[in-house]
Scaffold this motif. Structure first.
Motif, PDB file in Angstrom:
ATOM      1  N   LEU A 181       0.857  -1.180   0.000  1.00  0.00           N
ATOM      2  CA  LEU A 181       0.000   0.000   0.000  1.00  0.00           C
ATOM      3  C   LEU A 181       0.892   1.228   0.000  1.00  0.00           C
ATOM      4  CD1 LEU A 181      -2.622   1.591   0.271  1.00  0.00           C
ATOM      5  CD2 LEU A 181      -2.605   1.107   2.725  1.00  0.00           C
ATOM      6  N   HIS A 182       0.738   2.074  -1.009  1.00  0.00           N
ATOM      7  CA  HIS A 182       1.582   3.254  -1.158  1.00  0.00           C
ATOM      8  C   HIS A 182       0.700   4.487  -1.303  1.00  0.00           C
ATOM      9  CE1 HIS A 182       5.006   0.563  -1.889  1.00  0.00           C
ATOM     10  NE2 HIS A 182       4.181  -0.127  -2.665  1.00  0.00           N
ATOM     11  N   SER A 183       0.942   5.495  -0.448  1.00  0.00           N
ATOM     12  CA  SER A 183       0.167   6.726  -0.541  1.00  0.00           C
ATOM     13  C   SER A 183       0.834   7.821   0.264  1.00  0.00           C
ATOM     14  CB  SER A 183      -1.264   6.499  -0.032  1.00  0.00           C
ATOM     15  OG  SER A 183      -2.055   7.642  -0.222  1.00  0.00           O
ATOM     16  N   GLY A 184       0.572   9.057  -0.124  1.00  0.00           N
ATOM     17  CA  GLY A 184       1.000  10.213   0.665  1.00  0.00           C
ATOM     18  C   GLY A 184       2.344  10.772   0.268  1.00  0.00           C
ATOM     19  N   SER A 185       2.488  12.079   0.448  1.00  0.00           N
ATOM     20  CA  SER A 185       3.750  12.757   0.126  1.00  0.00           C
ATOM     21  C   SER A 185       4.167  13.771   1.183  1.00  0.00           C
ATOM     22  CB  SER A 185       3.622  13.463  -1.237  1.00  0.00           C
ATOM     23  OG  SER A 185       2.547  14.382  -1.228  1.00  0.00           O
ATOM     24  N   GLY A 186       3.377  13.959   2.218  1.00  0.00           N
ATOM     25  CA  GLY A 186       3.754  14.907   3.280  1.00  0.00           C
ATOM     26  C   GLY A 186       2.695  14.944   4.357  1.00  0.00           C
ATOM     27  N   ARG A 187       3.095  15.313   5.599  1.00  0.00           N
ATOM     28  CA  ARG A 187       2.174  15.265   6.727  1.00  0.00           C
ATOM     29  C   ARG A 187       1.058  16.301   6.617  1.00  0.00           C
ATOM     30  NH1 ARG A 187       4.630  14.627  11.155  1.00  0.00           N
ATOM     31  NH2 ARG A 187       6.750  14.433  10.379  1.00  0.00           N
ATOM     32  N   ASN A 188       1.274  17.375   5.853  1.00  0.00           N
ATOM     33  CA  ASN A 188       0.263  18.424   5.730  1.00  0.00           C
ATOM     34  C   ASN A 188      -0.435  18.420   4.375  1.00  0.00           C
ATOM     35  OD1 ASN A 188       2.449  19.265   4.247  1.00  0.00           O
ATOM     36  ND2 ASN A 188       2.344  21.419   4.895  1.00  0.00           N
ATOM     37  N   ILE A 189      -0.376  17.286   3.677  1.00  0.00           N
ATOM     38  CA  ILE A 189      -0.982  17.168   2.354  1.00  0.00           C
ATOM     39  C   ILE A 189      -1.995  16.028   2.364  1.00  0.00           C
ATOM     40  CG2 ILE A 189      -0.579  16.763  -0.104  1.00  0.00           C
ATOM     41  CD1 ILE A 189       2.357  17.633   0.425  1.00  0.00           C
ATOM     42  N   ILE A 190      -3.239  16.337   2.006  1.00  0.00           N
ATOM     43  CA  ILE A 190      -4.230  15.280   1.849  1.00  0.00           C
ATOM     44  C   ILE A 190      -3.857  14.476   0.602  1.00  0.00           C
ATOM     45  CG2 ILE A 190      -6.641  14.807   1.271  1.00  0.00           C
ATOM     46  CD1 ILE A 190      -7.403  17.180   3.017  1.00  0.00           C
ATOM     47  N   PRO A 191      -3.617  13.177   0.736  1.00  0.00           N
ATOM     48  CA  PRO A 191      -3.113  12.397  -0.403  1.00  0.00           C
ATOM     49  C   PRO A 191      -4.163  12.242  -1.500  1.00  0.00           C
ATOM     50  CG  PRO A 191      -3.468  10.976   1.491  1.00  0.00           C
ATOM     51  CD  PRO A 191      -3.692  12.372   1.975  1.00  0.00           C
ATOM     52  N   GLY A 192      -3.767  12.591  -2.718  1.00  0.00           N
ATOM     53  CA  GLY A 192      -4.677  12.501  -3.851  1.00  0.00           C
ATOM     54  C   GLY A 192      -4.650  11.167  -4.565  1.00  0.00           C
ATOM     55  N   THR A 193      -3.651  10.328  -4.296  1.00  0.00           N
ATOM     56  CA  THR A 193      -3.588   9.003  -4.914  1.00  0.00           C
ATOM     57  C   THR A 193      -3.173   7.968  -3.879  1.00  0.00           C
ATOM     58  OG1 THR A 193      -1.278   9.244  -5.606  1.00  0.00           O
ATOM     59  CG2 THR A 193      -2.973   9.940  -7.181  1.00  0.00           C
ATOM     60  N   ALA A 194      -3.566   6.767  -4.105  1.00  0.00           N
ATOM     61  CA  ALA A 194      -3.137   5.617  -3.295  1.00  0.00           C
ATOM     62  C   ALA A 194      -3.163   4.390  -4.193  1.00  0.00           C
ATOM     63  CB  ALA A 194      -4.045   5.419  -2.090  1.00  0.00           C
ATOM     64  N   GLU A 195      -2.158   3.536  -4.027  1.00  0.00           N
ATOM     65  CA  GLU A 195      -2.065   2.332  -4.830  1.00  0.00           C
ATOM     66  C   GLU A 195      -1.827   1.131  -3.932  1.00  0.00           C
ATOM     67  OE1 GLU A 195       0.844   2.750  -7.909  1.00  0.00           O
ATOM     68  OE2 GLU A 195       0.046   4.677  -8.591  1.00  0.00           O
ATOM     69  N   LEU A 196      -2.499   0.054  -4.243  1.00  0.00           N
ATOM     70  CA  LEU A 196      -2.266  -1.175  -3.483  1.00  0.00           C
ATOM     71  C   LEU A 196      -2.134  -2.351  -4.436  1.00  0.00           C
ATOM     72  CD1 LEU A 196      -5.154  -2.995  -3.259  1.00  0.00           C
ATOM     73  CD2 LEU A 196      -5.735  -1.120  -1.736  1.00  0.00           C
ATOM     74  N   LYS A 197      -1.361  -3.334  -3.996  1.00  0.00           N
ATOM     75  CA  LYS A 197      -1.172  -4.585  -4.732  1.00  0.00           C
ATOM     76  C   LYS A 197      -1.688  -5.719  -3.865  1.00  0.00           C
ATOM     77  CE  LYS A 197       2.971  -2.893  -7.150  1.00  0.00           C
ATOM     78  NZ  LYS A 197       2.386  -2.862  -8.511  1.00  0.00           N
ATOM     79  N   MET A 198      -2.522  -6.553  -4.442  1.00  0.00           N
ATOM     80  CA  MET A 198      -3.179  -7.591  -3.650  1.00  0.00           C
ATOM     81  C   MET A 198      -3.351  -8.859  -4.478  1.00  0.00           C
ATOM     82  SD  MET A 198      -7.167  -6.360  -3.777  1.00  0.00           S
ATOM     83  CE  MET A 198      -7.687  -7.938  -3.114  1.00  0.00           C
ATOM     84  N   GLU A 199      -3.678  -9.927  -3.770  1.00  0.00           N
ATOM     85  CA  GLU A 199      -3.993 -11.178  -4.446  1.00  0.00           C
ATOM     86  C   GLU A 199      -5.128 -11.877  -3.738  1.00  0.00           C
ATOM     87  OE1 GLU A 199      -0.586 -13.754  -4.382  1.00  0.00           O
ATOM     88  OE2 GLU A 199      -1.048 -14.466  -2.362  1.00  0.00           O
ATOM     89  N   LEU A 200      -5.841 -12.682  -4.513  1.00  0.00           N
ATOM     90  CA  LEU A 200      -6.927 -13.510  -4.014  1.00  0.00           C
ATOM     91  C   LEU A 200      -6.674 -14.929  -4.470  1.00  0.00           C
ATOM     92  CD1 LEU A 200      -9.396 -10.954  -5.390  1.00  0.00           C
ATOM     93  CD2 LEU A 200      -9.242 -11.377  -2.944  1.00  0.00           C
ATOM     94  N   ARG A 201      -7.135 -15.910  -3.697  1.00  0.00           N
ATOM     95  CA  ARG A 201      -6.960 -17.312  -4.082  1.00  0.00           C
ATOM     96  C   ARG A 201      -8.185 -18.099  -3.653  1.00  0.00           C
ATOM     97  NH1 ARG A 201      -0.956 -18.380  -4.777  1.00  0.00           N
ATOM     98  NH2 ARG A 201       0.116 -16.594  -3.875  1.00  0.00           N
ATOM     99  N   GLY A 202      -8.438 -19.167  -4.389  1.00  0.00           N
ATOM    100  CA  GLY A 202      -9.523 -20.058  -4.034  1.00  0.00           C
ATOM    101  C   GLY A 202      -9.172 -21.492  -4.404  1.00  0.00           C
ATOM    102  N   GLU A 203      -9.721 -22.440  -3.655  1.00  0.00           N
ATOM    103  CA  GLU A 203      -9.414 -23.855  -3.905  1.00  0.00           C
ATOM    104  C   GLU A 203      -9.879 -24.301  -5.289  1.00  0.00           C
ATOM    105  OE1 GLU A 203     -10.102 -28.151  -1.644  1.00  0.00           O
ATOM    106  OE2 GLU A 203     -10.464 -26.258  -0.589  1.00  0.00           O
ATOM    107  N   THR A 204     -10.886 -23.611  -5.811  1.00  0.00           N
ATOM    108  CA  THR A 204     -11.366 -23.856  -7.158  1.00  0.00           C
ATOM    109  C   THR A 204     -11.457 -22.530  -7.899  1.00  0.00           C
ATOM    110  OG1 THR A 204     -13.692 -23.581  -6.569  1.00  0.00           O
ATOM    111  CG2 THR A 204     -12.764 -25.806  -6.359  1.00  0.00           C
ATOM    112  N   THR A 205     -11.607 -22.606  -9.212  1.00  0.00           N
ATOM    113  CA  THR A 205     -11.788 -21.394 -10.005  1.00  0.00           C
ATOM    114  C   THR A 205     -13.031 -20.647  -9.544  1.00  0.00           C
ATOM    115  OG1 THR A 205     -10.739 -22.481 -11.895  1.00  0.00           O
ATOM    116  CG2 THR A 205     -12.057 -20.514 -12.360  1.00  0.00           C
ATOM    117  N   GLU A 206     -14.088 -21.376  -9.201  1.00  0.00           N
ATOM    118  CA  GLU A 206     -15.334 -20.749  -8.757  1.00  0.00           C
ATOM    119  C   GLU A 206     -15.145 -20.008  -7.438  1.00  0.00           C
ATOM    120  OE1 GLU A 206     -15.931 -23.624 -11.750  1.00  0.00           O
ATOM    121  OE2 GLU A 206     -15.031 -23.922  -9.768  1.00  0.00           O
TER     122      GLU A 206
END
Length: 423
Positions: free
Chosen positions: A273-298
């Motif tokens: 999870l990546h976001s923010g550029s300074g303590r006094n700046i409301i962050p305008g972007t955020a990026e996350l990398k994630m994965e999901l898995r299941g025992e079957t395709t369904e």
């Protein structure tokens, strides 16, 4: 056989020293292509065996062009680079015996991982001078797999009289992250295949042991998510901001609360999870990398659909935009018992301690696309494992294997080629 054993070690140590990430395996693919052509295999390269629209998580052209120059400077064979320079790095070698018989395909993978290899004197690749020459590493054994594929090609070429039908050797890019196989399946690489065998080294199986059908792979989706809001001064005008970080945090909290399913195992993980550029700046972007898995395709689809709704809801809550990019995916599949029995017989003949199958839950593998495609055509497919002694676990900076494992793997696979083409 001693000469081939020495060649296997030489190939493996060379590939290990020059690791390449997924869709960037230009040096590796050029050496594979050159070796196969010299052994008498017909070559199919790059876009001939990959559907560009089906590639997932492919690096941008700036990174691809930069790596092309690295490959040229580090021993890539120029003759083949035009096929690979845009990042379509698959190689398929075909040997036709011109006699009636089935088509048997073997798949090996070629890509490395973004791991910095150990510099410890106790780490054999460092001690023997074949430690990675860049910041990547073959920490899962794909250098070994590529070498085994070339060793199999060598034995097949030298013993053509023992082969009927056709042999296809599939050297796949971008297995890590489950990104490369689907493009090859969608390009029709296994449309004519009667028997398909994928293989892996290690995976907790001891040296000189063999599993003919390694089942239990989880279907998986790899997602990159970007939230886009509005930056603003946190003190002077907070009301003008749309906080992308809050949306991302809301999503992460709820993603890890997805209800599990009664029908089988499921997984979810947000790894970055990546976001923010300074303590006094409301962050305008955020990026996350994630994965999901299941025992079957369904089950994996259940997790993916639920996750997409959570991400959409978090964006709506904080009045911002979002984008979801699927950068890797694998489906569920199980090996064909009939083929596993033949592989076990070949392993027994070669003196390995073997078992027909294991169904314990493992990680994910996009070889399942090949398996599924072949089985849907009423062919037979399996994913086998050759045991080895490991210096450390897979995806670890001290990963290393017992190099004698390679010759055993080549011999077993060659025995399967003889057995299957005479079925």
């Amino acid at each position: 056989m001693e000469n081939l054993q020495n060649q296997l070690v030489a190939w493996r140590r060379d590939f290990h020293k020059y690791p390449e990430l997924g869709f960037l395996e230009m040096r590796t693919a050029s050496i594979v292509a050159d070796t196969l052509e010299k052994l008498g295999f017909e070559l199919l390269l790059g876009k001939e065996v990959m559907k560009p629209d089906s590639c997932m998580g492919k690096p941008g052209m700036d990174k691809t062009r930069s790596h092309l120059e690295w490959a040229r400077a580090n021993g890539a064979i120029e003759k083949y680079l035009p096929h690979f320079e845009d990042g379509y790095t698959a190689v398929v070698g075909v040997l036709d015996s011109n006699t009636p018989g089935p088509t048997v395909a073997y798949r090996v993978d070629m890509d490395a991982l973004p791991i910095s290899e150990s510099e410890s004197d106790a780490h054999l690749p460092n001690h023997r001078g074949f430690r990675s020459s860049n910041n990547n590493m073959h920490a899962c054994g794909h250098d070994v797999h590529t070498s085994i594929g070339l060793g199999l090609a060598t034995l097949i070429s030298e013993n053509k009289e023992n082969i009927r039908g056709r042999i296809k050797l599939i050297f796949q890019p971008a297995e890590e992250g489950a990104r490369g196989a689907k493009s090859m399946v969608d390009a029709g690489v296994v449309d004519d295949v009667d028997y398909f065998i994928a293989s892996h080294i290690g995976l907790g199986v001891p040296f000189n042991q063999f599993i003919a059908s390694n089942n239990g792979f989880l279907a998986s989706s790899k997602l990159d998510v970007k939230f886009t809001g509005v930056s603003s001064h946190a003190g002077a005008h907070p009301e003008e901001g749309k906080n992308a970080m809050l949306a991302a945090v809301t999503a992460v909290s709820n993603l890890h609360s997805i209800p599990r399913h009664a029908d089988g195992v499921t997984r979810v993980n947000v790894g970055e999870l990546h976001s923010g550029s300074g303590r006094n700046i409301i962050p305008g972007t955020a990026e996350l990398k994630m994965e999901l898995r299941g025992e079957t395709t369904e089950l994996n689809e259940y997790m993916k659909n639920y996750a997409e709704e959570i991400i959409r809801g978090a964006a709506l809550m904080h009045q911002i935009d979002y984008n979801i990019d699927t950068v890797g995916e694998a489906i569920g599949a199980e090996g064909s018992p009939e083929l596993a029995d033949i592989l076990k017989q070949c392993a027994d003949k070669s003196g390995m301690i073997s078992q027909s199958q294991t169904n314990s839950i493992k990680a994910s593998e996009d070889a399942t696309y090949f398996i599924d495609a072949v089985q849907k055509r009423r062919g037979y497919a399996t994913y086998c494992v050759f045991g080895t002694d490991l210096a450390a676990g897979h995806h670890n900076e001290k990963f290393d294997i017992h190099e004698d494992s390679m010759m055993s793997a080549v011999q077993v696979l060659f025995e399967t080629a003889k057995a299957l083409t005479h079925e």
